[in-house]
Design a protein around this motif. Sequence first.
Motif, PDB file in Angstrom:
ATOM      1  N   LYS A  83       1.049  -0.881   0.058  1.00  0.00           N
ATOM      2  CA  LYS A  83      -0.089   0.172  -0.050  1.00  0.00           C
ATOM      3  C   LYS A  83       0.976   1.167   0.103  1.00  0.00           C
ATOM      4  O   LYS A  83       0.183   2.215   0.024  1.00  0.00           O
ATOM      5  CB  LYS A  83      -0.682  -0.459   1.214  1.00  0.00           C
ATOM      6  N   ASN A  84       2.201   0.753   0.172  1.00  0.00           N
ATOM      7  CA  ASN A  84       2.912   2.060   0.160  1.00  0.00           C
ATOM      8  C   ASN A  84       4.275   1.694  -0.570  1.00  0.00           C
ATOM      9  O   ASN A  84       5.099   2.134  -0.501  1.00  0.00           O
ATOM     10  CB  ASN A  84       3.033   2.780   1.865  1.00  0.00           C
ATOM     11  N   LEU A  85       3.894   1.891  -2.123  1.00  0.00           N
ATOM     12  CA  LEU A  85       5.080   1.879  -3.156  1.00  0.00           C
ATOM     13  C   LEU A  85       5.695   3.579  -3.520  1.00  0.00           C
ATOM     14  O   LEU A  85       5.252   3.809  -3.652  1.00  0.00           O
ATOM     15  CB  LEU A  85       4.255   1.224  -3.560  1.00  0.00           C
ATOM     16  N   GLN A  86       7.293   3.107  -3.062  1.00  0.00           N
ATOM     17  CA  GLN A  86       7.601   4.952  -3.646  1.00  0.00           C
ATOM     18  C   GLN A  86       8.642   4.315  -4.596  1.00  0.00           C
ATOM     19  O   GLN A  86       8.165   3.624  -5.062  1.00  0.00           O
ATOM     20  CB  GLN A  86       9.225   4.632  -2.443  1.00  0.00           C
ATOM     21  N   THR A  87       8.060   6.133  -5.100  1.00  0.00           N
ATOM     22  CA  THR A  87       8.411   6.261  -5.868  1.00  0.00           C
ATOM     23  C   THR A  87       9.449   7.344  -6.440  1.00  0.00           C
ATOM     24  O   THR A  87      10.210   7.630  -5.581  1.00  0.00           O
ATOM     25  CB  THR A  87       6.887   7.079  -7.564  1.00  0.00           C
ATOM     26  N   GLY A  88       9.865   7.630  -7.335  1.00  0.00           N
ATOM     27  CA  GLY A  88      11.024   8.740  -7.613  1.00  0.00           C
ATOM     28  C   GLY A  88      12.088   7.959  -6.805  1.00  0.00           C
ATOM     29  O   GLY A  88      12.604   7.016  -7.070  1.00  0.00           O
ATOM     30  N   LEU A  89      13.583   9.412  -7.313  1.00  0.00           N
ATOM     31  CA  LEU A  89      14.692   8.262  -7.853  1.00  0.00           C
ATOM     32  C   LEU A  89      15.672   8.099  -6.717  1.00  0.00           C
ATOM     33  O   LEU A  89      14.813   8.904  -5.671  1.00  0.00           O
ATOM     34  CB  LEU A  89      15.693   9.752  -8.155  1.00  0.00           C
ATOM     35  N   GLN A  90      16.188   7.233  -6.329  1.00  0.00           N
ATOM     36  CA  GLN A  90      17.315   6.841  -4.904  1.00  0.00           C
ATOM     37  C   GLN A  90      18.112   6.965  -5.153  1.00  0.00           C
ATOM     38  O   GLN A  90      18.667   6.021  -6.541  1.00  0.00           O
ATOM     39  CB  GLN A  90      16.663   5.179  -4.753  1.00  0.00           C
TER      40      GLN A  90
END
Length: 226
Positions: A83-90
């Motif tokens: 339910k808390n899939l992270q997006t954006g650069l890492q």
Amino acid sequence: MSLISHLFPPFIPTSIKPSATSLYHQIPIPTSQNPNIKPILLSNLLSLALTVTFNSPLPALAIPSINSQSPLLPPTTPFSQSKNLQTGLQDGKIRPCPSINPGCVSTNPKSSSFAFPWSIPEISTQNAIQKLQEAILETQKNVKFQVNEETPYGQYLKAEVDGGFGRDVLEFLVKGDVVTYRTMATKVTYVYPFTTAFGDSKGQEERMKKISDQLGWYAPSFDSMD
């Protein structure tokens, strides 16, 4: 028998060391022949009993402290994590696919579902982001571009499109003539009573192939290396 005699029965030593004889004879001993106990003796005995009582260690009680610094954390499960899939650069890179999400493909080498980055022809490097957006609009349904920004690591583009079980997220990082990306389903499906997520990365691979074919950019694959 008096209460004092019951609590403290007579003690008549059988042998007393010479050094303790004088001390013994200074303390009156309550016996059946001495019913009139002096008030001072009773006071001393009660003081001794109270001292022993209050100085005795009590068993520890399991009472939670108000100032406890270890709050209880809610248990995490694969379903709650999905339910808390992270997006954006890492760290300036496209993220790998989450281990709990099988409906994902990423160019990050740490991903279990790995794909090779694309190579942009020299004639398309100047307007690569614009051409990429046009190809997404041509090949995907209900496209919504959410992020298009310049970063120290390249141009980052994020879009949301219709997927097999809901909405999917497409992420691209264009730097020079190289495109890294991740395509991922935002909805992870579980089949009761199993805790393993249901999904297939093949659909994500086919989506990216349609986009690269529309662009005409070189997209290496394991099949092309045979």
